[in-house]
Design a protein around this motif. Sequence first.
Motif, PDB file in Angstrom:
ATOM      1  N   ALA A  22       1.057  -1.068  -0.105  1.00 16.96           N
ATOM      2  CA  ALA A  22      -0.205  -0.402   0.011  1.00 16.96           C
ATOM      3  C   ALA A  22       0.753   1.307  -0.445  1.00 16.96           C
ATOM      4  N   ALA A  23       0.338   1.581  -1.043  1.00 17.09           N
ATOM      5  CA  ALA A  23       1.084   3.589  -1.336  1.00 17.09           C
ATOM      6  C   ALA A  23       0.942   4.805  -0.656  1.00 17.09           C
ATOM      7  N   SER A  24       1.633   5.967  -0.021  1.00 16.83           N
ATOM      8  CA  SER A  24       0.867   7.177   0.268  1.00 16.83           C
ATOM      9  C   SER A  24       0.337   7.748  -0.965  1.00 16.83           C
ATOM     10  N   ALA A  25       1.434   7.694  -1.399  1.00 17.80           N
ATOM     11  CA  ALA A  25       1.494   8.893  -3.062  1.00 17.80           C
ATOM     12  C   ALA A  25      -0.019   9.011  -3.481  1.00 17.80           C
ATOM     13  N   ARG A  26      -0.805  10.048  -3.595  1.00 15.70           N
ATOM     14  CA  ARG A  26      -1.739   9.590  -4.650  1.00 15.70           C
ATOM     15  C   ARG A  26      -1.797  10.253  -5.869  1.00 15.70           C
ATOM     16  N   THR A  27      -0.372   9.929  -6.432  1.00 14.57           N
ATOM     17  CA  THR A  27       0.187   9.446  -7.679  1.00 14.57           C
ATOM     18  C   THR A  27       0.494   8.262  -8.184  1.00 14.57           C
ATOM     19  N   PHE A  28       0.430   7.684  -7.392  1.00 18.02           N
ATOM     20  CA  PHE A  28       0.663   6.317  -7.441  1.00 18.02           C
ATOM     21  C   PHE A  28       0.874   5.262  -8.957  1.00 18.02           C
ATOM     22  N   SER A  29      -0.497   6.062  -9.408  1.00 18.63           N
ATOM     23  CA  SER A  29      -0.027   5.398 -10.700  1.00 18.63           C
ATOM     24  C   SER A  29       1.021   5.861 -11.673  1.00 18.63           C
ATOM     25  N   ASN A  30       1.303   6.858 -10.865  1.00 17.27           N
ATOM     26  CA  ASN A  30       3.375   6.912 -11.931  1.00 17.27           C
ATOM     27  C   ASN A  30       4.034   6.731 -11.568  1.00 17.27           C
ATOM     28  N   TYR A  31       4.060   5.765 -10.470  1.00 11.81           N
ATOM     29  CA  TYR A  31       4.933   4.865 -10.537  1.00 11.81           C
ATOM     30  C   TYR A  31       4.999   3.175 -10.734  1.00 11.81           C
ATOM     31  N   ALA A  32       6.165   2.863 -11.574  1.00  4.16           N
ATOM     32  CA  ALA A  32       6.429   1.865 -10.952  1.00  4.16           C
ATOM     33  C   ALA A  32       6.272   1.065  -9.806  1.00  4.16           C
ATOM     34  N   VAL A  33       6.078   0.027 -10.113  1.00  5.72           N
ATOM     35  CA  VAL A  33       6.477  -1.002  -8.821  1.00  5.72           C
ATOM     36  C   VAL A  33       7.505  -2.713  -8.208  1.00  5.72           C
ATOM     37  N   GLU A  43      21.638 -12.731  -1.408  1.00  2.23           N
ATOM     38  CA  GLU A  43      21.408 -10.876  -1.914  1.00  2.23           C
ATOM     39  C   GLU A  43      20.424 -10.622  -2.122  1.00  2.23           C
ATOM     40  N   ARG A  44      19.493  -9.591  -1.952  1.00  2.00           N
ATOM     41  CA  ARG A  44      17.894  -9.131  -2.464  1.00  2.00           C
ATOM     42  C   ARG A  44      17.467 -10.042  -3.962  1.00  2.00           C
ATOM     43  N   GLU A  45      16.744 -10.734  -4.022  1.00  2.00           N
ATOM     44  CA  GLU A  45      16.354 -11.137  -5.313  1.00  2.00           C
ATOM     45  C   GLU A  45      15.028 -10.399  -5.559  1.00  2.00           C
ATOM     46  N   PHE A  46      15.168  -9.869  -7.587  1.00  2.35           N
ATOM     47  CA  PHE A  46      13.785  -9.374  -8.081  1.00  2.35           C
ATOM     48  C   PHE A  46      13.160 -10.776  -8.315  1.00  2.35           C
ATOM     49  N   VAL A  47      11.672 -10.202  -7.816  1.00  2.00           N
ATOM     50  CA  VAL A  47      11.175 -11.434  -7.920  1.00  2.00           C
ATOM     51  C   VAL A  47       9.281 -10.678  -9.563  1.00  2.00           C
ATOM     52  N   ALA A  48       9.561  -9.586  -8.908  1.00  2.00           N
ATOM     53  CA  ALA A  48       8.351  -9.432  -9.868  1.00  2.00           C
ATOM     54  C   ALA A  48       8.340  -7.231 -10.330  1.00  2.00           C
ATOM     55  N   ILE A  49       8.151  -7.204 -11.557  1.00  2.00           N
ATOM     56  CA  ILE A  49       7.581  -5.526 -11.383  1.00  2.00           C
ATOM     57  C   ILE A  49       6.038  -5.108 -12.143  1.00  2.00           C
ATOM     58  N   ILE A  50       5.427  -4.533 -11.858  1.00  2.00           N
ATOM     59  CA  ILE A  50       4.918  -3.855 -13.290  1.00  2.00           C
ATOM     60  C   ILE A  50       4.655  -2.567 -13.218  1.00  2.00           C
ATOM     61  N   THR A  90      11.282 -18.567   0.999  1.00  2.00           N
ATOM     62  CA  THR A  90      10.694 -18.318   2.231  1.00  2.00           C
ATOM     63  C   THR A  90      11.983 -17.043   1.997  1.00  2.00           C
ATOM     64  N   ALA A  91      11.449 -15.869   2.911  1.00  2.00           N
ATOM     65  CA  ALA A  91      12.207 -14.813   2.407  1.00  2.00           C
ATOM     66  C   ALA A  91      11.381 -13.690   2.746  1.00  2.00           C
ATOM     67  N   VAL A  92      12.218 -12.553   3.173  1.00  2.00           N
ATOM     68  CA  VAL A  92      11.209 -10.970   3.797  1.00  2.00           C
ATOM     69  C   VAL A  92      11.438 -10.583   2.148  1.00  2.00           C
ATOM     70  N   TYR A  93      10.128 -10.304   1.751  1.00  2.00           N
ATOM     71  CA  TYR A  93      10.117  -9.469   0.638  1.00  2.00           C
ATOM     72  C   TYR A  93       9.807  -7.975   0.720  1.00  2.00           C
ATOM     73  N   TYR A  94       9.737  -7.657   0.005  1.00  2.00           N
ATOM     74  CA  TYR A  94       9.916  -6.717  -0.296  1.00  2.00           C
ATOM     75  C   TYR A  94       8.911  -5.289  -1.535  1.00  2.00           C
ATOM     76  N   CYS A  95       8.981  -4.534  -0.864  1.00  2.00           N
ATOM     77  CA  CYS A  95       7.971  -3.369  -2.608  1.00  2.00           C
ATOM     78  C   CYS A  95       9.065  -2.479  -2.351  1.00  2.00           C
ATOM     79  N   ALA A  96       8.896  -1.902  -3.316  1.00  2.00           N
ATOM     80  CA  ALA A  96       9.484  -0.554  -3.786  1.00  2.00           C
ATOM     81  C   ALA A  96       9.109  -0.157  -5.870  1.00  2.00           C
ATOM     82  N   ALA A  97       9.283   1.583  -5.213  1.00  2.00           N
ATOM     83  CA  ALA A  97       8.584   2.013  -6.536  1.00  2.00           C
ATOM     84  C   ALA A  97       9.261   3.605  -6.250  1.00  2.00           C
ATOM     85  N   ASP A  98       9.288   3.198  -7.825  1.00  2.00           N
ATOM     86  CA  ASP A  98       9.850   4.732  -9.058  1.00  2.00           C
ATOM     87  C   ASP A  98       9.366   4.915  -9.509  1.00  2.00           C
TER      88      ASP A  98
END
Length: 122
Positions: A22-33, A43-50, A90-98
């Motif tokens: 869940a994101a706080s940005a009101r312009t969330f649709s402008n972000y890839a996640v 090491e941190r591993e890529f899982v998926a991107i949208i 099994t891992a800690v899963y992180y989301c990222a946006a930009d």
Amino acid sequence: VQLQASGGGLVQAGGSLRLSCAASARTFSNYAVGWFRQALGKEREFVAIINMRGGSSYYGDSVKGRFTISRENAKNTVYLQMNSLKPEDTAVYYCAADPIYTKVASKRADYWGQGTLVTVSS
């Protein structure tokens, strides 16, 4: 932008979980996640991107065909549906946006959530 990842937990192999970011940005649709994961000692591993509008997604080889990333921009939320889970998930899963897709894809996103732990028992 603040990101809050949730939905992790303990599940048996073969089971399913759905993670939310869940994101706080009101312009969330402008972000890839993207979703990433980090297992203990690895090491941190890529899982998926949208992409911004949700029309394009891409997966890491280890999860292709089992995980699905989606988004509801009206709810400022991105999901990761995880099916046929394996102990090696099994891992800690992180989301990222930009706003820049390639920064997310290369793990250089400006905004990261705090992570949610997924444990898959055999």
